[in-house]
Enzyme design. Structure first.
Site: not given
Length: 745
Positions: A280, A282, A284
């Site tokens: 995704n 960011c 994580e």
């Protein structure tokens, strides 16, 4: 449904920042845009909607009791789900997941199907990740038309433009992650694709690095570039040269990051379904193509108890919260309206959830533990091991009643008889920018960006915001004063401040006080017990070198992180002047240049506007290795004489800087020079054009209280475009802790 008086009283503990964030981004609004929901109504709306899933498994369940449990979980700020759940649960949109990964197939139809699907997801409040590694390289022949392929980077620009047109769900800005494998023939153009800061500004980008590539870097060997269409080698590159360029670009712009594809796929719990290609926005949440994940975070600051007047973690209370949070997130999967049928099928086939934590930095403050200490690392491992173990148990408990996830037989759990899981994954360390503002705690596992900072409120009044743990201790130990908090806000740290007790200076460290290796150690400690990945940014000072960045990337690989993001302070500024990588001077040339020698062709810089009695002054400062190198100054709507004098001042200061004179000496000479027209600017007097230049240099390079060469450690604060307050770079994105604005890319 209205809340009780007790509920209203509890929610009234919200900070002003939390109220602002909720009103601007989360609470329901009427047709005229007026807020028509209170915070307690929002939590009650969400709790009631998520509790409805219980009917799917036991019609006799006391739904109201479950609803109350979920309400208390959120209203006490022990746990908060990802933003789309708070925004959309119990409302017409109904899309509750934050993280999506979409495939990009190598055809015009496949590419624009992905663009369409991304638009639908952004409109519903989600963020999207893509691997562009399947696309044929630039200048390849297109068999169906006889034309020439334009390559992955050109199509990324189409995705970026589409994202620009859609503001997520009316409340969140669209965000994307682009991944390209390091062995794709277009890897070099991908690594440099964000050199133009006006392009691809809705994308974070990460290079998909393999174990084989890292081995080739270590051995200084060449490696093969593979055409994704044929699977055959199209050429070879020096692994060391590619790695150097990757490091150089990250140093200059903050992009690209790295994700370690082989490490990610070693922990792919459903390998028979497919390989993980992307994450995704960011980083994580690694996901399979057409997969989504529901995330939530536990606020660790709510689990402190005192034993013999010594603070410690209440693990029993934490256990109860973990089990209830897992139930909440599993219910969320059933209650979410996924915008695409294939995603609905994939999500419900694997039932991945991502339970993480927030408030870790505040927890360390409360326990009197420095972030950059072995004790903190040990605590990080202990907490996350506990969260993972208990979340597995909670998932197994649910599976006994609800059944294992449908793709269980294609998972690694099939061979593990003691782990009949309801969810293919249970843990993720996610960004919690706005959630942590609502909960009143530090963000994710990040250290605090600043202990104290200044907010400008109505009528330009200045309000000093202070971390509540630090403020409480300062008051208790009788060293609190408004002047000290202002000083800390100016410097961004208590490091070296003798007005703060030395033992507390060690505990209350902030992001830029922490060495790069300690950032990575902390990320690795949490990753050790996290199913998915960890959102964490390694913050670097502006004067950090490319070698510092390389060290971080090397350590991230060695310590088995699944990816890494760095941010060198000021590197994402919208600078007027840009650096050419071919002409950029090397660090070792620094002393040569500062000895009054020839000016390099390209330099970084910034421009600041300041009011003077002679008109608006525009000051552009060029920098070399984080140091001021030359100044250009112009005055708007002034006479020729004033402009000539202003230009002369700039030239003389430039000559002094290039001759090695320290910036603090220049400031001392020109600060306070009085002209005939003084004006107020940002709450202070500007006496003249030289004084204005001194103020700009002072703010940028000499934080209050520091001495010679202190500019090397100064922070170059960005300001929020929505509210004008200081903005932090955390968890891969710029985040405003005043209004909740967030921007990735």
């Amino acid at each position: 449904m209205s809340g009780t008086n007790k509920e209203t009283e509890r929610i009234n503990f919200l900070s002003e920042n939390a109220k602002t964030v909720l009103e601007r981004r989360y609470l329901k609004k009427d047709a005229s845009g007026n807020v028509c929901e209170t915070p307690e109504h929002m939590f009650r709306r969400v709790a009631a909607h998520i509790a409805e899933a219980e009917k799917n498994y036991d019609p006799k369940t006391d739904i109201k009791k479950i609803e109350d449990s979920f309400y208390n979980l959120m209203a006490e700020f022990r746990f908060l789900p990802n933003s789309p759940t708070l925004m959309n649960a119990g409302r017409s949109l109904g899309q509750l997941a934050a993280c999506f990964v979409l495939p990009v197939d190598d055809s015009i139809e496949g590419i624009f199907e992905a663009v369409k699907n991304a638009a639908i997801i952004h409109k519903s409040g989600g963020g999207t990740g893509f691997s562009f590694s399947r696309l044929r390289p630039k200048d390849s022949k297109v068999g169906s038309t006889g034309g020439i392929a334009s390559g992955p980077v050109s199509f990324m620009k189409i995705f970026n433009t589409a994202t620009e047109q859609i503001k997520q769900g009316g409340t969140r800005r669209g965000a994307n992650m682009a991944v390209l494998r390091v062995d794709h023939p277009d890897i070099m153009s991908f690594i440099t694709c964000k050199n133009d800061k006006n392009e691809l500004n809705n994308f974070n980008i990460s290079v998909g690095v393999t174990d084989a590539f890292m081995a080739a870097v270590a051995q200084k060997e060449d490696y093969d570039l593979i055409d994704p269409r044929s699977g055959k080698s199209t050429g070879r590159l020096s692994a060391a040269a590619v790695y150097d360029e990757l490091v150089n670009q990250a140093w200059e712009t903050g992009d690209p990051g790295i994700i370690f594809l082989d490490e990610i796929n070693r922990f792919n719990t459903t390998p028979k379904i497919g390989d993980i290609e992307s994450t995704n926005p960011c980083g994580e949440q690694p996901l399979l193509p057409m997969e989504a994940c529901n995330l939530g975070s536990i606020n660790l600051t709510r689990f402190i108890t005192k034993k013999s007047n010594v603070p410690e973690i209440d693990y029993e209370k934490l256990r109860e919260t973990i089990h209830l949070s897992v139930r909440f997130l599993d219910n969320t999967i059933d209650m979410s309206r996924y915008p695409i049928d294939e995603i609905d099928q994939m999500v419900k086939g694997n039932r991945k959830i991502g339970l993480g934590i927030m408030g870790f930095a505040d927890l360390l403050y409360m326990l009197n533990i420095p972030y950059d200490s072995e004790k903190a690392l040990a605590l990080a491992e202990k907490i996350m091991a506990f969260v993972q173990k208990e979340s597995y148990e909670a998932s197994c408990d649910l599976a006994r009643v609800r059944g294992v996830f449908p793709n269980f037989d294609q998972s690694i759990f099939k061979e593990k008889k003691n782990l009949r899981m309801r969810n293919a994954t249970t843990t993720t360390i996610a960004p919690t920018g706005t959630l942590s503002i609502i909960a009143g705690c530090s963000s994710g596992i990040e250290p605090l960006f600043a202990l104290s900072y200044v907010r400008t409120v109505m009528d330009n009044d200045r309000l000093v915001e202070v971390n509540p743990v630090f403020k409480r201790i300062a008051v208790e130990q009788d060293f609190y004063s408004d002047a000290l908090m202002e000083e800390i806000a100016e410097n961004g740290t208590v490091k070296g401040n003798r007005n703060v007790p030395s033992d507390l200076r060690k505990v209350f460290v902030t992001a830029h006080d922490i060495k790069p290796e300690d950032h990575i150690k902390m990320q690795a400690a949490f990753q050790k017990y996290t199913d998915n990945a960890v959102s964490k940014t390694v913050n670097l000072p502006h004067n950090a070198t490319r070698q510092d960045v390389r060290f971080i990337y090397d350590q991230a690989f060695k310590t088995k992180c699944k990816g890494v993001t760095i941010y060198r302070d000021g590197s994402k500024d919208n600078q007027v002047l840009s650096v050419s990588k071919k002409q950029a001077p090397r660090e070792e040339e620094d002393e040569f240049l500062l000895a009054g020698k020839e000016r390099p062709q390209f330099l970084e810089g910034f421009t600041e506007r300041i009011k003077t009695g002679m008109g608006t002054l525009y000051i552009t400062v060029s920098e070399f290795n984080g140091r001021p190198f030359e100044i250009f100054a112009t005055v708007g709507k002034s006479g020729k004489s004033t402009q000539a004098k202003t230009e002369a001042i700039g030239r003389l200061i430039s000559l002094a800087l290039r001759s090695g004179i320290e910036v603090n000496e220049i400031i001392e000479q020109i600060s306070g020079i009085r002209g005939e027209h003084a004006v107020f600017q940002d709450g202070g007097l500007v006496y003249s054009i030289p004084d204005a230049i001194a103020q700009v240099l002072q703010r940028r390079y000499l934080p209050k209280g520091n001495g010679k060469k202190s500019y090397e450690k100064s922070l170059k604060y960005d300001l929020c475009p929505e509210c004008g307050q200081i903005i932090a770079f955390e968890e891969g994105c710029k985040t405003c802790h005043s209004c909740g604005y967030s921007r990735c890319g």
